[in-house]
Design an enzyme around this catalytic site. Structure first.
Site, PDB file in Angstrom:
ATOM      1  N   ASP A  39       0.808  -1.218   0.000  1.00  0.00           N
ATOM      2  CA  ASP A  39       0.000   0.000   0.000  1.00  0.00           C
ATOM      3  C   ASP A  39       0.849   1.279   0.000  1.00  0.00           C
ATOM      4  O   ASP A  39       0.405   2.329   0.460  1.00  0.00           O
ATOM      5  CB  ASP A  39      -1.032   0.002   1.129  1.00  0.00           C
ATOM      6  CG  ASP A  39      -0.418  -0.404   2.454  1.00  0.00           C
ATOM      7  OD1 ASP A  39       0.829  -0.494   2.513  1.00  0.00           O
ATOM      8  OD2 ASP A  39      -1.180  -0.616   3.407  1.00  0.00           O
ATOM      9  N   HIS A 243      23.518   4.297 -18.771  1.00  0.00           N
ATOM     10  CA  HIS A 243      22.391   4.571 -17.869  1.00  0.00           C
ATOM     11  C   HIS A 243      22.613   3.990 -16.468  1.00  0.00           C
ATOM     12  O   HIS A 243      21.680   3.517 -15.819  1.00  0.00           O
ATOM     13  CB  HIS A 243      21.067   4.052 -18.472  1.00  0.00           C
ATOM     14  CG  HIS A 243      20.587   4.900 -19.609  1.00  0.00           C
ATOM     15  ND1 HIS A 243      19.628   4.505 -20.492  1.00  0.00           N
ATOM     16  CD2 HIS A 243      20.941   6.157 -19.990  1.00  0.00           C
ATOM     17  CE1 HIS A 243      19.422   5.478 -21.383  1.00  0.00           C
ATOM     18  NE2 HIS A 243      20.208   6.481 -21.091  1.00  0.00           N
ATOM     19  N   ASP A 260      24.933  12.767 -14.345  1.00  0.00           N
ATOM     20  CA  ASP A 260      23.881  13.150 -15.288  1.00  0.00           C
ATOM     21  C   ASP A 260      22.615  13.257 -14.453  1.00  0.00           C
ATOM     22  O   ASP A 260      22.041  12.243 -14.048  1.00  0.00           O
ATOM     23  CB  ASP A 260      23.763  12.077 -16.377  1.00  0.00           C
ATOM     24  CG  ASP A 260      22.716  12.419 -17.441  1.00  0.00           C
ATOM     25  OD1 ASP A 260      21.870  13.295 -17.182  1.00  0.00           O
ATOM     26  OD2 ASP A 260      22.749  11.777 -18.505  1.00  0.00           O
ATOM     27  N   ASP A 271      18.279  18.662 -17.753  1.00  0.00           N
ATOM     28  CA  ASP A 271      19.066  17.449 -18.018  1.00  0.00           C
ATOM     29  C   ASP A 271      20.525  17.871 -18.224  1.00  0.00           C
ATOM     30  O   ASP A 271      20.880  18.328 -19.309  1.00  0.00           O
ATOM     31  CB  ASP A 271      18.476  16.779 -19.275  1.00  0.00           C
ATOM     32  CG  ASP A 271      19.123  15.452 -19.611  1.00  0.00           C
ATOM     33  OD1 ASP A 271      19.969  14.982 -18.843  1.00  0.00           O
ATOM     34  OD2 ASP A 271      18.762  14.886 -20.664  1.00  0.00           O
ATOM     35  N   HIS A 350      25.890   7.093 -28.703  1.00  0.00           N
ATOM     36  CA  HIS A 350      24.546   7.688 -28.635  1.00  0.00           C
ATOM     37  C   HIS A 350      24.512   8.958 -29.477  1.00  0.00           C
ATOM     38  O   HIS A 350      25.529   9.373 -30.030  1.00  0.00           O
ATOM     39  CB  HIS A 350      24.156   7.962 -27.184  1.00  0.00           C
ATOM     40  CG  HIS A 350      25.086   8.866 -26.433  1.00  0.00           C
ATOM     41  ND1 HIS A 350      25.143  10.227 -26.657  1.00  0.00           N
ATOM     42  CD2 HIS A 350      26.013   8.612 -25.466  1.00  0.00           C
ATOM     43  CE1 HIS A 350      26.039  10.759 -25.834  1.00  0.00           C
ATOM     44  NE2 HIS A 350      26.591   9.801 -25.116  1.00  0.00           N
ATOM     45  N   HIS A 354      18.489  15.251 -27.675  1.00  0.00           N
ATOM     46  CA  HIS A 354      17.075  14.894 -27.844  1.00  0.00           C
ATOM     47  C   HIS A 354      16.251  16.121 -27.502  1.00  0.00           C
ATOM     48  O   HIS A 354      16.747  17.056 -26.865  1.00  0.00           O
ATOM     49  CB  HIS A 354      16.718  13.715 -26.911  1.00  0.00           C
ATOM     50  CG  HIS A 354      17.186  13.885 -25.495  1.00  0.00           C
ATOM     51  ND1 HIS A 354      16.506  14.636 -24.571  1.00  0.00           N
ATOM     52  CD2 HIS A 354      18.303  13.444 -24.849  1.00  0.00           C
ATOM     53  CE1 HIS A 354      17.166  14.624 -23.414  1.00  0.00           C
ATOM     54  NE2 HIS A 354      18.271  13.916 -23.554  1.00  0.00           N
ATOM     55  N   HIS A 361      13.054  13.069 -22.373  1.00  0.00           N
ATOM     56  CA  HIS A 361      13.154  12.773 -23.808  1.00  0.00           C
ATOM     57  C   HIS A 361      11.807  13.195 -24.376  1.00  0.00           C
ATOM     58  O   HIS A 361      10.856  12.427 -24.390  1.00  0.00           O
ATOM     59  CB  HIS A 361      13.414  11.281 -24.052  1.00  0.00           C
ATOM     60  CG  HIS A 361      14.753  10.841 -23.531  1.00  0.00           C
ATOM     61  ND1 HIS A 361      15.102   9.526 -23.367  1.00  0.00           N
ATOM     62  CD2 HIS A 361      15.847  11.553 -23.144  1.00  0.00           C
ATOM     63  CE1 HIS A 361      16.344   9.459 -22.894  1.00  0.00           C
ATOM     64  NE2 HIS A 361      16.807  10.671 -22.743  1.00  0.00           N
ATOM     65  N   GLU A 384      24.740  16.806 -25.926  1.00  0.00           N
ATOM     66  CA  GLU A 384      25.410  15.930 -24.976  1.00  0.00           C
ATOM     67  C   GLU A 384      26.347  14.900 -25.599  1.00  0.00           C
ATOM     68  O   GLU A 384      26.141  13.700 -25.447  1.00  0.00           O
ATOM     69  CB  GLU A 384      24.370  15.214 -24.115  1.00  0.00           C
ATOM     70  CG  GLU A 384      23.236  14.537 -24.885  1.00  0.00           C
ATOM     71  CD  GLU A 384      22.302  13.771 -23.953  1.00  0.00           C
ATOM     72  OE1 GLU A 384      22.799  12.963 -23.148  1.00  0.00           O
ATOM     73  OE2 GLU A 384      21.079  13.983 -24.021  1.00  0.00           O
ATOM     74  N   TYR A 388      33.351   7.202 -24.375  1.00  0.00           N
ATOM     75  CA  TYR A 388      33.394   6.160 -23.336  1.00  0.00           C
ATOM     76  C   TYR A 388      34.378   5.091 -23.801  1.00  0.00           C
ATOM     77  O   TYR A 388      34.145   4.443 -24.825  1.00  0.00           O
ATOM     78  CB  TYR A 388      31.998   5.560 -23.130  1.00  0.00           C
ATOM     79  CG  TYR A 388      30.931   6.638 -23.063  1.00  0.00           C
ATOM     80  CD1 TYR A 388      30.611   7.249 -21.856  1.00  0.00           C
ATOM     81  CD2 TYR A 388      30.299   7.082 -24.233  1.00  0.00           C
ATOM     82  CE1 TYR A 388      29.667   8.268 -21.812  1.00  0.00           C
ATOM     83  CE2 TYR A 388      29.355   8.111 -24.197  1.00  0.00           C
ATOM     84  CZ  TYR A 388      29.039   8.698 -22.985  1.00  0.00           C
ATOM     85  OH  TYR A 388      28.115   9.715 -22.942  1.00  0.00           O
ATOM     86  N   ARG A 406      30.966  12.626 -20.450  1.00  0.00           N
ATOM     87  CA  ARG A 406      29.860  13.239 -21.188  1.00  0.00           C
ATOM     88  C   ARG A 406      29.694  14.654 -20.655  1.00  0.00           C
ATOM     89  O   ARG A 406      29.901  14.893 -19.454  1.00  0.00           O
ATOM     90  CB  ARG A 406      28.555  12.436 -21.004  1.00  0.00           C
ATOM     91  CG  ARG A 406      27.363  13.062 -21.717  1.00  0.00           C
ATOM     92  CD  ARG A 406      26.176  12.108 -21.918  1.00  0.00           C
ATOM     93  NE  ARG A 406      25.553  11.657 -20.696  1.00  0.00           N
ATOM     94  CZ  ARG A 406      25.691  10.456 -20.162  1.00  0.00           C
ATOM     95  NH1 ARG A 406      26.474   9.556 -20.743  1.00  0.00           N
ATOM     96  NH2 ARG A 406      25.074  10.128 -19.051  1.00  0.00           N
ATOM     97  N   GLU A 408      26.776  17.682 -20.964  1.00  0.00           N
ATOM     98  CA  GLU A 408      25.412  17.890 -21.466  1.00  0.00           C
ATOM     99  C   GLU A 408      24.834  19.203 -20.977  1.00  0.00           C
ATOM    100  O   GLU A 408      24.850  19.495 -19.782  1.00  0.00           O
ATOM    101  CB  GLU A 408      24.510  16.727 -20.986  1.00  0.00           C
ATOM    102  CG  GLU A 408      23.056  16.909 -21.349  1.00  0.00           C
ATOM    103  CD  GLU A 408      22.197  15.689 -21.024  1.00  0.00           C
ATOM    104  OE1 GLU A 408      22.504  14.975 -20.055  1.00  0.00           O
ATOM    105  OE2 GLU A 408      21.208  15.462 -21.750  1.00  0.00           O
TER     106      GLU A 408
END
Ligand code: GLY
Ligand code: MN
Ligand code: MN
Length: 444
Positions: A39, A243, A260, A271, A350, A354, A361, A384, A388, A406, A408
């Site tokens: 719950d 991710h 990130d 972002d 990547h 976006h 996104h 971004e 890697y 990265r 961004e």
């Protein structure tokens, strides 16, 4: 608190209705409450399309738009006031509040929807809804339609056309108004402050989640209800997991940490990614990769302006990164050939960005009629690029392995180029090292 004014929701509904075919109806459900376990519920987040048109923050609601209806074009079904439930769970707008505070022309209890909605649909030729994204709601809609069909012998006229609402609505959402940009600037400002705080706090021996806590502190203090997505705090080789969200490793001297993370204000996302050395000083290899990613990002910014197409910024990052990887000896060969064979994808897998808005996104087409979309004033996007170098990449010298970077930022297209919303976080090697050095001096 900076937020979207009520007048804007009304303007959006009118703009959508102006694009709907004559004698049609649009029907959208609010997001359901998501159960976390037994719950315990997840923090409630309104559906972005529903929020965009209503600003109504409650679950168990259905929004109906009926252009040209004499007795009111905007109808909201929502929960009734209930003293006992409100004592336990918090206040509800009720039907009076839906009209008084949220601009509905008419409001009915959600429990009456099966009795009322078929009558509203009846006689309309066309129904707009987000078909396919909410199977339970699709089923309800068909039940309401079948109620009308079952009365066809009494003269009831069921609609003949069912149209996906997404195309109209998501195209509207792609163009940000002045009020939306203002809210996005605020989300960006708070997120920038959060990254600064995480940089200042960073030191070996802390955990990734220690820095996540600093982010959350700034988000919440700034008035954000929650992050716009699960924060990524990835140190060392974790920075090569795109991710990564485990956020539980120890921060080690000599490692980079890639964060990130961005907060959400009034359902608008920010972002931001920054990558910095845990100990405040980039190694030679870390610096080389970092500056290459930064150069790629700068090249991308130069390709964001009205009349440039969506993919130009990405193409610019690919060119800079491929050229740089050759110079550093991480790729061997000719730039044009390596771009054509997509050799860079071993390091940069990547896209450069976006759309950004109510969803991190965000909605909106990237291609129109098979061609990349041309940028226009008010479109918001991220920039971004990243590199890697997999920890097990045997084809590069050991010193490079496990480095992930990265950078961004969030931008809005303006008349002459773009506005960078997330300027508030240091970005050059010198700026980041200076900020971290200063924090250490103050702490000592
Ligand atoms: N934070 C998700 C992304 O950068 O796309
Ligand atoms: Mn991101
Ligand atoms: Mn992003």
């Amino acid at each position: 608190m900076i937020h979207i004014p009520k007048s804007e929701y009304s303007r959006r509904r009118k703009a959508l209705m102006a694009q709907m075919e004559p004698n049609s109806i649009a029907i959208l459900p609010a997001a359901a409450v998501a159960i976390r376990n037994r719950d315990v519920e997840h923090v409630y987040r309104q559906d972005s399309d529903f929020q965009y048109l209503s600003g109504f923050p409650e679950p168990q609601a259905v929004l109906v738009l009926m252009p040209g209806r004499v007795h009111g074009e905007y109808i909201l079904f929502c929960r009734e006031r209930n003293a006992e439930r409100e004592l336990w769970d918090g206040l509800r707008a009720g039907q009076e509040g839906a009209i008084r505070d949220f601009g509905a022309d008419d409001a009915f209890p959600i429990t009456d929807i099966d009795d009322i909605l078929p009558g509203l649909i009846e006689g309309r030729d066309r129904v707009y809804s987000a078909m396919g994204s909410n199977p339970e709601f699709d089923r309800h809609l068909m039940e309401w339609i079948n109620v009308i069909r079952s009365k066809a012998n009494l003269g009831a006229q069921p609609p003949n056309e069912f149209v996906a609402l997404d195309h109209l609505l998501h195209d509207m959402r792609l163009y940000k108004s002045a009020a939306e940009v203002k809210v996005m600037r605020e989300a960006a400002r708070i997120s920038a402050q959060a990254h600064v705080r995480a940089m200042q706090t960073s030191r070996a021996g802390l955990y990734e989640f220690s820095l996540e806590a600093e982010l959350d502190y700034e988000f919440r203090k700034g008035g954000a209800k929650m992050p716009a997505y699960g924060s990524i705090v990835a140190s060392g080789r974790n920075s090569c997991i795109l991710h990564y969200q485990q956020n539980d490793a120890v921060l080690k001297d000599g490692d980079l940490v890639l964060i990130d993370a961005g907060c959400e204000i009034d359902c608008y996302a920010s972002d931001i990614t920054r990558t910095w050395p845990v100990n405040g000083k980039y190694s030679a290899e870390q610096k080389a990769i970092y500056e290459l990613v930064l150069a790629a990002q700068e090249a991308a910014f130069a390709e964001i302006a009205p009349n440039k197409h969506w993919n130009q910024a990405h193409e610019a990052t690919v060119r800079v990164i491929t050229t740089g990887l050759i110079e550093l000896g991480l790729l061997q060969g000719n730039v044009e050939e390596l771009i054509a064979s997509e050799a860079y994808k071993a390091f940069y897998m990547h896209r450069a960005g976006h759309w950004l808005g109510m969803d991190v996104h965000d909605v909106g087409e990237y291609k129109v009629g098979g061609e990349w979309r041309v940028l226009e004033v008010g479109m918001a996007l991220t920039v971004e690029p990243g590199i890697y170098i997999a920890p097990d990449n045997q084809s590069v010298a050991k010193k490079w392995r496990g480095i992930g970077v990265r950078i961004e930022d969030d931008v809005v297209v303006t008349k002459n180029g773009c506005e960078i919303l997330t300027k508030g976080v240091p970005k050059t090697v010198a700026e980041i090292e200076a900020l971290m050095a200063q924090a250490r001096t103050q702490a000592a």
